[in-house]
Design a protein around this motif. Structure first.
Motif: not given
Length: 186
Positions: A23-33, A35-45
């Protein structure tokens, strides 16, 4: 008034896109953790030109997300957020540009290919775009394969035009594209 409310609800519903597994849906404030955690993995970014580095940056991204253009990627079965994607459009040229990021735990399972295919379909069938592009670091073999599997062709390679966030170096940028007429011929 009732009719206007119905139209608003229908428009919001159109902002949710479903594939067989996602499901692709608009982001909400509840998605913060998630999405923010994606940047914690160097391979992701690794091959991202930019990703929010601070909590404030991520909250700003969420606050400025455009319905119908920015989406979170969720597993249909569980609702778990596994990434982010979008299609930005240049209105004067009816051109869209694809982007996506998946958590490393979900690489190699076909989710990227599924997201790319759906964004292309959405861009041509719903947004009525004329052309869609997908630039990426040429050394990002996984993304290049995802793009190619979806019928996009390599149009150009820009030498040392892409800054890598993790390695902090300039690498070649591959620019892929597909036209609406090519998409509808398939």
């Amino acid at each position: 008034m009732q009719s206007m409310l119905k139209n608003i609800l229908e428009d919001e519903q159109k902002m949710i896109i479903e594939t067989s597994r996602l499901i692709l849906r608009p982001p909400t404030e509840d998605d913060f953790e998630a999405l923010y955690s994606l940047g914690n993995h160097p391979e992701n970014v690794r091959y991202m030109g930019w990703w929010p580095e601070t909590e404030k940056d991520m909250r700003n991204v969420l606050a400025n997300a455009k319905p119908g253009k920015n989406f979170v990627i969720c597993l249909k079965e569980s609702g778990k957020v596994i990434g982010n994607c979008g299609i930005s459009s240049i209105e004067d040229s009816c051109t869209g540009e694809l982007n996506w990021i998946l958590h490393i735990d979900y690489w190699g399972q076909g989710y990227g290919t599924e997201v790319c295919a759906e964004l292309i379909r959405y861009g041509f069938e719903d947004l009525k775009l004329r052309r869609i592009t997908a630039p990426c670091a040429a050394v990002n073999y996984g993304s290049c394969r995802v793009i190619e599997r979806n019928g996009m062709r390599l149009e150009a390679t820009h030498i040392k035009a892409f800054w890598t966030k993790v390695d902090k170096e300039w690498v070649d940028e591959a620019v892929y594209a597909i036209l609406a007429e090519e998409y509808f011929r398939r």
